[in-house]
Design a protein around this motif. Structure first.
Motif, short mmCIF file in Angstrom:
data_model
loop_
_atom_site.label_atom_id
_atom_site.label_comp_id
_atom_site.label_asym_id
_atom_site.label_seq_id
_atom_site.Cartn_x
_atom_site.Cartn_y
_atom_site.Cartn_z
N ALA A 194 21.65 34.68 10.32
CA ALA A 194 23.06 34.62 9.92
C ALA A 194 23.93 34.19 11.10
CB ALA A 194 23.52 35.98 9.41
N ALA A 195 24.88 33.31 10.82
CA ALA A 195 25.82 32.87 11.85
C ALA A 195 26.86 33.96 12.08
CB ALA A 195 26.51 31.58 11.40
N SER A 196 27.22 34.17 13.33
CA SER A 196 28.23 35.18 13.64
C SER A 196 29.11 34.69 14.78
CB SER A 196 27.58 36.51 14.02
OG SER A 196 26.80 36.35 15.18
N ILE A 197 30.29 35.29 14.88
CA ILE A 197 31.23 34.92 15.93
C ILE A 197 30.94 35.81 17.15
CG2 ILE A 197 33.66 34.78 16.56
CD1 ILE A 197 34.26 34.49 13.55
N PRO A 198 30.63 35.23 18.29
CA PRO A 198 30.25 36.01 19.47
C PRO A 198 31.46 36.52 20.26
CG PRO A 198 30.06 33.70 19.95
CD PRO A 198 30.48 33.80 18.51
N LEU A 199 32.29 37.37 19.64
CA LEU A 199 33.51 37.82 20.29
C LEU A 199 33.27 38.59 21.57
CD1 LEU A 199 35.54 38.89 17.16
CD2 LEU A 199 35.70 36.79 18.45
N SER A 200 32.42 39.57 21.55
CA SER A 200 32.19 40.37 22.75
C SER A 200 31.57 39.54 23.86
CB SER A 200 31.30 41.57 22.42
OG SER A 200 31.98 42.43 21.55
N LEU A 201 30.67 38.67 23.50
CA LEU A 201 30.05 37.80 24.49
C LEU A 201 31.07 36.87 25.13
CD1 LEU A 201 27.50 36.89 25.91
CD2 LEU A 201 27.10 35.30 24.04
N MET A 202 32.01 36.36 24.35
CA MET A 202 33.03 35.46 24.88
C MET A 202 33.96 36.20 25.85
SD MET A 202 32.01 32.70 23.83
CE MET A 202 33.27 31.69 24.54
N LYS A 203 34.22 37.48 25.60
CA LYS A 203 35.02 38.26 26.54
C LYS A 203 34.31 38.38 27.88
CE LYS A 203 37.05 41.01 22.87
NZ LYS A 203 37.02 42.28 22.18
N VAL B 45 32.14 36.22 29.11
CA VAL B 45 32.18 34.90 29.74
C VAL B 45 33.54 34.65 30.38
CG1 VAL B 45 32.08 32.41 29.28
CG2 VAL B 45 30.41 33.92 28.24
N THR B 46 34.61 34.99 29.68
CA THR B 46 35.96 34.83 30.21
C THR B 46 36.18 35.70 31.44
OG1 THR B 46 36.77 34.36 27.98
CG2 THR B 46 38.41 34.94 29.63
N SER B 47 35.73 36.94 31.38
CA SER B 47 35.87 37.85 32.53
C SER B 47 35.09 37.34 33.73
CB SER B 47 35.38 39.25 32.16
OG SER B 47 36.17 39.78 31.13
N PHE B 48 33.88 36.86 33.51
CA PHE B 48 33.07 36.33 34.61
C PHE B 48 33.75 35.12 35.24
CE2 PHE B 48 29.76 33.47 36.21
CZ PHE B 48 29.19 34.29 37.18
N ALA B 49 34.27 34.21 34.41
CA ALA B 49 34.96 33.03 34.93
C ALA B 49 36.19 33.41 35.74
CB ALA B 49 35.34 32.10 33.78
N ALA B 50 36.96 34.40 35.26
CA ALA B 50 38.15 34.85 35.98
C ALA B 50 37.76 35.46 37.33
CB ALA B 50 38.93 35.86 35.15
N LEU B 51 36.71 36.26 37.36
CA LEU B 51 36.26 36.85 38.62
C LEU B 51 35.77 35.78 39.59
CD1 LEU B 51 34.42 40.08 37.49
CD2 LEU B 51 36.42 39.94 38.96
N GLU B 52 35.09 34.77 39.08
CA GLU B 52 34.61 33.68 39.94
C GLU B 52 35.76 32.88 40.52
OE1 GLU B 52 31.60 32.12 41.03
OE2 GLU B 52 30.89 34.16 40.69
N LEU B 53 36.75 32.55 39.70
CA LEU B 53 37.86 31.70 40.14
C LEU B 53 38.90 32.46 40.96
CD1 LEU B 53 38.44 29.59 36.92
CD2 LEU B 53 37.45 28.80 39.07
N LEU B 54 39.25 33.67 40.53
CA LEU B 54 40.33 34.41 41.16
C LEU B 54 39.85 35.42 42.20
CD1 LEU B 54 42.40 35.14 37.93
CD2 LEU B 54 42.70 33.27 39.56
N GLY B 55 38.64 35.91 42.04
CA GLY B 55 38.11 36.91 42.96
C GLY B 55 38.47 38.31 42.50
N PRO B 56 37.71 39.31 42.96
CA PRO B 56 37.93 40.68 42.50
C PRO B 56 39.21 41.32 43.05
CG PRO B 56 36.20 40.61 44.14
CD PRO B 56 36.56 39.19 43.83
N ALA B 57 39.77 40.77 44.12
CA ALA B 57 40.97 41.37 44.72
C ALA B 57 42.27 40.74 44.21
CB ALA B 57 40.90 41.24 46.24
N PHE B 58 42.18 39.80 43.27
CA PHE B 58 43.37 39.11 42.77
C PHE B 58 44.27 40.07 42.01
CE2 PHE B 58 45.75 36.79 39.57
CZ PHE B 58 46.35 35.81 40.34
N THR B 59 45.57 39.97 42.27
CA THR B 59 46.55 40.73 41.49
C THR B 59 47.64 39.79 41.01
OG1 THR B 59 47.79 41.28 43.49
CG2 THR B 59 46.18 42.89 42.74
N PHE B 60 48.13 40.03 39.82
CA PHE B 60 49.24 39.25 39.29
C PHE B 60 50.53 39.77 39.90
CE2 PHE B 60 45.99 38.92 36.02
CZ PHE B 60 46.03 37.58 35.71
#
Length: 95
Positions: A17-26, A28-43
């Motif tokens: 069955a096809a399913s939407i990978p919502l949790s997995l996409m979160k 992936v997004t979190s990993f990309a943000a950590l890679e680009l911004l670093g763990p010490a980044f603050t807004f």
């Protein structure tokens, strides 16, 4: 579930069955943000005010420049405005 060596799966539930990978996409997004911004980044959100009159409880023109802070909610913005007003009044009372 399948053994490491491969073969027939021991347990399978809607494997085709096809399913939407919502949790997995979160993840992936979190990993990309950590890679680009670093763990010490603050807004940050910049608050700029024009010169004010020292005898009045005002701060003049106010500019808020957002930096993409996901935690800047309406309530926190209200608290920020209250803090700015308190500081402006305290400074005008001190002069």
């Amino acid at each position: 579930m399948q053994g490491v060596e491969g073969g027939t799966p021991l347990v399978s539930h809607q494997a085709a069955a096809a399913s939407i990978p919502l949790s997995l996409m979160k993840l992936v997004t979190s990993f990309a943000a950590l890679e680009l911004l670093g763990p010490a980044f603050t807004f940050h959100t910049d608050v700029l005010a024009s010169a004010r009159s020292p005898t009045e409880c005002s701060i003049g023109d106010l500019v808020i420049r957002g930096g993409g802070d996901p935690k800047l909610t309406y309530e926190r913005l209200w608290q920020l405005a209250h803090q700015l007003r308190s500081k402006a009044c305290a400074r005008s009372a001190a002069t």
